[in-house]
Design a protein around this motif. Structure first.
Motif, mmCIF file in Angstrom:
data_model
loop_
_atom_site.group_PDB
_atom_site.id
_atom_site.type_symbol
_atom_site.label_atom_id
_atom_site.label_comp_id
_atom_site.label_asym_id
_atom_site.label_seq_id
_atom_site.Cartn_x
_atom_site.Cartn_y
_atom_site.Cartn_z
ATOM 1 N N SER A 216 0.845 -1.189 0.000
ATOM 2 C CA SER A 216 0.000 0.000 0.000
ATOM 3 C C SER A 216 0.882 1.240 0.000
ATOM 4 N N THR A 217 0.290 2.401 -0.212
ATOM 5 C CA THR A 217 1.013 3.673 -0.198
ATOM 6 C C THR A 217 0.272 4.628 0.738
ATOM 7 N N THR A 218 0.730 5.861 0.802
ATOM 8 C CA THR A 218 0.048 6.861 1.624
ATOM 9 C C THR A 218 -1.240 7.350 0.966
ATOM 10 N N MET A 219 -1.454 6.992 -0.303
ATOM 11 C CA MET A 219 -2.644 7.420 -1.031
ATOM 12 C C MET A 219 -3.691 6.311 -1.026
ATOM 13 N N PRO A 220 -4.961 6.613 -0.723
ATOM 14 C CA PRO A 220 -5.999 5.582 -0.741
ATOM 15 C C PRO A 220 -6.082 4.879 -2.090
ATOM 16 N N ASN A 221 -6.207 3.546 -2.050
ATOM 17 C CA ASN A 221 -6.428 2.710 -3.237
ATOM 18 C C ASN A 221 -5.220 2.616 -4.163
ATOM 19 N N VAL A 222 -4.112 3.241 -3.809
ATOM 20 C CA VAL A 222 -2.916 3.209 -4.655
ATOM 21 C C VAL A 222 -1.957 2.153 -4.111
ATOM 22 N N ARG A 223 -1.481 1.258 -4.994
ATOM 23 C CA ARG A 223 -0.590 0.170 -4.622
ATOM 24 C C ARG A 223 0.653 0.203 -5.515
ATOM 25 N N THR A 224 1.735 -0.412 -5.036
ATOM 26 C CA THR A 224 2.956 -0.517 -5.836
ATOM 27 C C THR A 224 3.499 -1.938 -5.745
ATOM 28 N N MET A 225 4.268 -2.327 -6.762
ATOM 29 C CA MET A 225 4.953 -3.616 -6.759
ATOM 30 C C MET A 225 6.162 -3.536 -7.686
ATOM 31 N N PRO A 226 7.231 -4.280 -7.388
ATOM 32 C CA PRO A 226 8.477 -4.193 -8.171
ATOM 33 C C PRO A 226 8.470 -5.116 -9.378
ATOM 34 N N LEU A 227 7.521 -4.898 -10.290
ATOM 35 C CA LEU A 227 7.413 -5.774 -11.458
ATOM 36 C C LEU A 227 8.468 -5.456 -12.514
ATOM 37 N N TYR A 228 8.764 -4.161 -12.699
ATOM 38 C CA TYR A 228 9.766 -3.731 -13.673
ATOM 39 C C TYR A 228 10.842 -2.933 -12.946
ATOM 40 N N THR A 229 11.727 -2.260 -13.675
ATOM 41 C CA THR A 229 12.793 -1.484 -13.041
ATOM 42 C C THR A 229 12.215 -0.440 -12.100
ATOM 43 N N ALA A 231 9.168 0.746 -9.748
ATOM 44 C CA ALA A 231 8.052 0.111 -9.053
ATOM 45 C C ALA A 231 6.755 0.466 -9.775
ATOM 46 N N LEU A 232 5.993 -0.550 -10.172
ATOM 47 C CA LEU A 232 4.758 -0.319 -10.901
ATOM 48 C C LEU A 232 3.684 0.156 -9.930
ATOM 49 N N GLU A 233 3.176 1.360 -10.156
ATOM 50 C CA GLU A 233 2.116 1.926 -9.326
ATOM 51 C C GLU A 233 0.787 1.757 -10.039
ATOM 52 N N PHE A 234 -0.253 1.375 -9.286
ATOM 53 C CA PHE A 234 -1.576 1.258 -9.890
ATOM 54 C C PHE A 234 -2.634 1.679 -8.890
ATOM 55 N N THR A 235 -3.798 2.073 -9.432
ATOM 56 C CA THR A 235 -4.911 2.524 -8.607
ATOM 57 C C THR A 235 -6.122 1.633 -8.839
ATOM 58 N N ILE A 236 -6.772 1.240 -7.752
ATOM 59 C CA ILE A 236 -7.996 0.449 -7.812
ATOM 60 C C ILE A 236 -9.161 1.425 -7.739
ATOM 61 N N ALA A 237 -9.936 1.491 -8.817
ATOM 62 C CA ALA A 237 -11.040 2.448 -8.912
ATOM 63 C C ALA A 237 -12.281 1.710 -9.397
ATOM 64 N N GLY A 238 -13.258 1.564 -8.516
ATOM 65 C CA GLY A 238 -14.418 0.752 -8.876
ATOM 66 C C GLY A 238 -13.979 -0.682 -9.102
ATOM 67 N N THR A 239 -14.398 -1.257 -10.212
ATOM 68 C CA THR A 239 -13.974 -2.615 -10.558
ATOM 69 C C THR A 239 -12.825 -2.619 -11.550
ATOM 70 N N SER A 240 -12.193 -1.466 -11.730
ATOM 71 C CA SER A 240 -11.084 -1.343 -12.680
ATOM 72 C C SER A 240 -9.766 -1.114 -11.958
ATOM 73 N N ILE A 241 -8.677 -1.462 -12.653
ATOM 74 C CA ILE A 241 -7.333 -1.230 -12.136
ATOM 75 C C ILE A 241 -6.544 -0.480 -13.203
ATOM 76 N N TYR A 242 -6.006 0.678 -12.819
ATOM 77 C CA TYR A 242 -5.311 1.536 -13.772
ATOM 78 C C TYR A 242 -3.838 1.684 -13.394
ATOM 79 N N PRO A 243 -2.916 1.141 -14.209
ATOM 80 C CA PRO A 243 -1.501 1.438 -13.978
ATOM 81 C C PRO A 243 -1.234 2.928 -14.175
ATOM 82 N N LYS A 244 -0.254 3.444 -13.478
ATOM 83 C CA LYS A 244 0.136 4.843 -13.613
ATOM 84 C C LYS A 244 0.713 5.100 -15.004
ATOM 85 N N ILE A 245 0.445 6.278 -15.535
ATOM 86 C CA ILE A 245 1.022 6.642 -16.824
ATOM 87 C C ILE A 245 2.516 6.953 -16.661
#
Length: 309
Positions: A216-229, A231-245
């Motif tokens: 988890s992060t300090t931002m609600p619904n925002v998560r990170t994981m070390p998938l690539y060089t 850290a991949l950040e993504f947000t859970i919004a409704g039933t969708s998941i959006y990677p960071k641009i």
């Protein structure tokens, strides 16, 4: 419009003993153009139904005259309706405001800084939207354009990969996606997961499966994981998941020519059950907006499945 490319020697930056020296080295290398460097992302998303929720980011303007060329920053916004089952309420981009140079104050190193803040209510009014028609998973965008006193202007279509991504020094995407969220507990969708690619384009050279820790992060619904060089950040919004641009796939900050960026799909938004975090899917684009490191792959899209262990 010609893009701004900076070739920066990592050794020079890492050898600097403090941020001031690093900034001096970088600004000396700016021959043309201007950037709006992310200093602090204060708030990222809007909470569904809460008109007081805000998006806020502190930026620092840099140009070849150490900020003396700043005239104003224009703020554009648009709404993206991601649920078309009851019609499409998406709007065209509009000008929300202009922030004059006089509103900026000198930061620790003499460069102009300001906090760009936009409320949910401002967005709704700017686009004449009905709050009842906005659902978690819908999105707004904020785009910044910096205007200089000599008539030049720069935005996301001017920046190179190493300018746009937060992974490198400049952290200047000019463009921000604001998700409409329904807050979930910080512990949900965290921990150890097994990941695997279940669909998409040719996955040559891309991590296909393995175990990973999601945090988890300090931002609600925002998560990170070390998938690539980066850290991949993504947000859970409704039933969708959006990677960071503008995520960094390979971390090539020294030369944008070979830098590969990641981001969300335009049409596939993953799948998540907010009351069950044991399995979820997420679609990721590698070579986002054509930043494919000149490998000729252009944009490649993959759907990953994550299974909690």
């Amino acid at each position: 419009m010609k893009k701004i490319y900076f070739i920066i020697l990592v050794g020079i930056l890492t050898a600097c003993s403090d941020d001031e020296k690093a900034i001096e080295v970088v600004t000396e290398g700016i021959e043309r153009g201007a950037v709006l460097r992310n200093i602090n992302r204060i708030e990222k998303n809007f909470v569904d139904g809460d008109l007081t929720s805000t998006f806020a980011v502190e930026v620092e303007e840099q140009d070849e005259e150490d900020g003396a060329l700043l005239d104003f920053v224009r703020v554009y916004t648009k709404f993206i309706d991601r649920d078309l089952s009851n019609g499409n309420d998406s709007t065209a981009e509009v000008i929300l405001s202009d922030i004059e140079a006089s509103s900026f104050t000198a930061g620790p190193f003499g460069l102009p800084r300001d906090i760009i803040e936009v409320s949910y209510e401002e967005m709704i009014n700017a686009h004449s939207l009905d709050l009842d028609n906005i659902e978690p998973g819908d999105q707004f965008e904020v785009r910044l354009e910096v205007f200089l006193t000599d008539g030049r202007s720069y935005s996301n279509d001017s920046g190179s990969a190493s300018i746009l991504t937060d992974f490198c020094f400049f952290k200047s995407p000019y463009r921000y996606v604001i998700n409409v969220i329904e807050p979930i507990p910080d512990a949900d969708f965290t921990g150890t997961y097994f990941y695997e690619i279940i669909g998409g384009d040719d996955a040559d050279g891309v991590p296909k499966q393995g175990f990973i820790t999601i945090s988890s992060t300090t931002m609600p619904n925002v998560r990170t994981m070390p998938l690539y060089t980066d850290a991949l950040e993504f947000t859970i919004a409704g039933t969708s998941i959006y990677p960071k641009i503008y995520g960094s796939y390979n971390g090539f900050c020294r030369d944008s020519t070979f830098h590969i960026l990641t981001g969300p799909s335009d049409t596939s938004f993953g799948q998540v059950n907010l009351i069950d975090d044991t399995v979820f899917d997420m679609t990721i684009v590698i070579g986002y907006e054509g930043w494919d490191g000149q490998l000729g792959n252009n944009e490649r899209e993959f759907t990953y499945r994550f299974t909690k262990q």
